[in-house]
Design an enzyme around this catalytic site. Structure first.
Site, short mmCIF file in Angstrom:
data_model
loop_
_atom_site.label_atom_id
_atom_site.label_comp_id
_atom_site.label_asym_id
_atom_site.label_seq_id
_atom_site.Cartn_x
_atom_site.Cartn_y
_atom_site.Cartn_z
NE ARG A 101 -3.94 -1.91 2.38
CZ ARG A 101 -4.39 -2.40 3.53
NH1 ARG A 101 -3.99 -1.89 4.68
NH2 ARG A 101 -5.25 -3.40 3.52
CB CYS A 130 -11.75 -2.14 6.20
SG CYS A 130 -10.86 -2.60 7.70
CB SER A 160 -16.31 -9.19 10.13
OG SER A 160 -16.54 -7.82 9.87
NE ARG A 230 -10.88 -5.82 15.82
CZ ARG A 230 -10.58 -5.70 14.52
NH1 ARG A 230 -11.49 -5.33 13.64
NH2 ARG A 230 -9.35 -5.94 14.09
CG HIS A 237 -14.81 -1.16 10.38
ND1 HIS A 237 -15.01 -2.33 11.08
CD2 HIS A 237 -13.62 -1.32 9.72
CE1 HIS A 237 -13.99 -3.14 10.87
NE2 HIS A 237 -13.14 -2.56 10.04
#
Lengths: 334, 334
Positions: A101, A130, A160, A230, A237
Site C-alpha cells: 500500500r 477498510c 469481522s 475494536r 465499522h
C-alpha cells in the site's frame, strides 16, 4: 465484448468468500474464474455462476495459465511472495493486504476517489485498509470543496475485520469461552488495540489510517491523528470523524456536497432518529454518513459519523470495483 | 465521633442499588439510612449493614424526620420536585440527575478535582454526568500543568448508563428480541445517539459533556467538542480523548503527572498489551487511562484512552465520596 480470466487468491477466507459473492453480483465479463488458497484449504468447493468449482493450492506456477486479473486476500506474506510472480506473468493483481500500500510504485485506489491512479499500475494495485476506504469517500469531496486542514479519527471496528477468527471470538465470548484471536474478551469490552503496537505508541492500524488517507487524498503532509478500537459488533465499522477546514462553509451546502458524493449515502435526520448504523450498512457498498454538525470548538470544522460494511466496501467490493475499472479502461483503449 | 442520618432516594434503580452497596463499603459514620422510591417500588426490601430495611414511598413529608444528607438517583423530575423540599428541611442533597448541574448556585463536584466547591452549596450539590466524571480526573491535572486549549471526545458508552432497561435491551437483543429502551437494536450495533437531539445537531449527552467539563474545570470558554456513542457493552464507559495544550510537554513527565493524579490509574504498557478495558474497570472507583501518546497533528497535543465504571465512579461512588467530603468538612468545623 471482451472477456477476462480472473484468479481469486485466498478464496476461502472471510474476504475471499465475499469477493466470490460480489464478483457474481457485479456480473463482470469474466469467462474464467479460478480459486486459490493454501494447501490446507485447497479442495474446498464453491458454486460460481451455477457451476461447482474447486479451490486449488496456490503455487508459483498458479499464474502460468494467463490470468488478466487476480484479487489477493491471503495476507501480507502470501502477497509479498506471489503478487510479483503473478504480475511478472502479465496478470494485474488487486491486493487486499497491506504489503504494497505505501509502495510509491503501487497505486492505492478507491475507485470513486482516485480512479485514474489505476492507470499508473505496474502490475499491482493496492486495496486500502477498510477503515480508510469508508472515510476517504466523504472526505475527498469535502477536501475538494473546503480544503481539509486536520482530521481526528476515532473508530468503532467490527470483529469481522479480524477475519473469521475475530467473528469466532465474539461467538466464543457469548458462550463464556476464552478468546483465541484477540488478547482479551471482546464481549462487553472495547479493545483500543488493532494490529500491533509501534514504538511511538500508535498501532499499525492507526498508522495505516493516517498514511493511507494521505496517499489516497494525495496530501502527503495532511495533519491526521487516529485512535482505532475494536468493539463487540460482528460486521460494519463505525467512525467518529472530526475535520477542520481551511475554508469556511455553509452547513447545508456541505451536506449537499456529501449527498452528491459518489459512493456516499447521507442518513442525517436526527429528529426522526435517522443516522448511519452498523446493522443497516451491512450488505451494502456505500459509505453512510450522518450526525453532520458544526464543531463549535474551531473556526471551521465538523463532526460526523461514518459507517460502512468493512468486508464489502472495506475489502471485497472495493477490489471488485477496481477490477471493474480495469475492464472499463481496457475497453476504452480498444 | 458524630454520626449522620442519610436518605437514599431512588433506591431501587440501578444507581440507587449501587449507592446502597458503596455506602456500606465506604463504612461512613451513618447511624440511620432510609430508602425511598416511587410508590411502585415501595415495599422492596434490602439488607443494609446486616439488617433488613424496607423501601418507603417518596413523599413531600419524607424529609421531615431530619436527614443530614440525601443521595438522589431518581431522575430529573423527581429531583426538581423533591430536592428543594429536602434542602429546605436542612438536608444536603447530592443529586445524580442533570436537573441542577448547570445551575450557578449549585456546585458540580468531582471530589478529587474541585472538592472546595462543596462548601459553596446551598443545600444541593450536583453529581456530574458519568462520561464527564471519568474524563475530568485526568484532564484536571493536565490542565493545571499544561493548560488545555481544546478537547475532542468520542465515547464508547455502556448500556448500564441507560439504567436497568438499557441492560435489559442488550440481553433482549442477544435473544433476538426487539429493543424497548433504545430506538434500535444495540447488539452488533453502535448508536451515535444518547439522550435527545438538540437543534444544533448535538445530543444532550454531548452538550452535557461539553458544559460540565467547562464548569468542573472552571474554564467557561474552553473549546470542547464531543460525539457520544452507545456500544454493546454492559458496563463501564470507554473514551477516546484528544487534547491540545497551550504549553509544550515531555511525554514521560506528562505520564508521571497522570500517575500522580488522585483517582487516576495509569495502565499504559502497550508492549505487554496493558491498556484500560471496560471489563477490568468494572467494580472499581478510579478512572483508568492508557494509550497515552503524542498527537503529531498539532504542536502540543495527546490522544489517550480513558475507562471507568459508569455506575460506580460515574454515579454512585462519586455521590458517596461527596457525602464523605461533607462529613470530613463538618468534622473539620467541629
Amino acid at each position: 465484448m471482451k472477456e477476462y480470466k480472473l484468479a481469486i487468491v485466498g478464496a476461502t477466507g472471510i474476504v475471499g468468500r465475499k469477493v466470490i459473492e460480489v464478483i457474481q453480483e457485479y456480473d463482470l465479463p469474466i469467462s474464467q474464474c479460478s480459486f486459490f488458497a493454501t494447501r490446507k484449504s485447497a479442495g474446498t468447493d464453491f458454486f460460481f455462476k451455477g457451476k461447482q468449482c474447486l479451490v486449488q493450492e496456490l503455487k508459483s506456477t498458479s499464474f502460468d495459465e494467463g490470468f488478466d486479473f487476480a484479487i489477493f486476500s491471503a495476507g501480507s506474506d502470501a502477497s509479498k511472495f506471489f503478487a510479483p510472480i503473478a504480475a511478472e506473468k502479465g496478470c494485474i493483481v488487486v491486493d487486499n493486504s497491506s504489503a504494497f500500500r505505501m509502495d510509491k510504485n503501487v497505486p492505492l485506489v478507491v475507485p470513486e476517489v482516485n480512479p485514474e491512479e489505476i492507470k499508473n499500475n505496474h502490475g499491482i494495485i493496492a486495496n486500502p485498509n477498510c477503515s480508510t476506504i469508508q472515510a476517504v469517500l466523504p472526505l475527498k469531496v469535502l477536501d475538494d470543496k473546503y480544503t481539509i486542514k486536520r482530521i481526528i479519527y476515532s473508530t468503532y471496528q467490527a470483529v469481522s475485520g479480524a477475519g473469521q477468527e475475530g467473528v469466532n471470538d465474539l461467538e466464543r465470548g457469548l458462550h463464556d469461552e476464552e478468546p483465541k484471536k484477540f488478547p482479551y474478551p471482546i464481549v462487553n469490552n472495547c479493545l483500543p488495540h488493532i494490529d500491533s503496537f509501534l514504538d511511538n505508541g500508535y498501532t499499525k492500524e492507526e498508522e495505516k489510517m493516517i498514511n493511507e488517507t494521505r496517499k489516497i487524498l494525495n496530501k502527503p503532509e495532511l495533519k491526521i491523528t487516529a485512535t482505532t478500537v475494536r468493539v463487540p459488533v460482528v460486521n460494519s465499522h463505525s467512525e467518529s470523524i472530526n475535520v477542520e477546514f481551511e475554508q469556511s462553509f455553509d452547513l447545508n451546502e456541505l451536506k449537499e456536497t456529501l449527498k452528491n458524493a459518489p459512493g456516499v449515502i447521507v442518513q442525517d435526520d436526527p429528529e426522526n432518529n435517522i443516522y448511519p448504523l452498523a446493522l443497516n450498512a451491512t450488505g451494502h457498498d456505500e459509505s453512510f454518513v450522518g450526525r453532520i454538525r458544526r464543531d463549535f470548538s474551531v473556526e471551521s470544522g465538523i463532526n460526523f459519523w461514518c459507517v460502512s460494511d468493512n468486508i464489502r466496501k472495506g475489502a471485497a467490493s472495493n477490489a471488485v470495483q477496481i477490477v471493474q475499472k480495469l475492464i472499463e479502461f481496457d475497453n476504452e483503449n480498444n
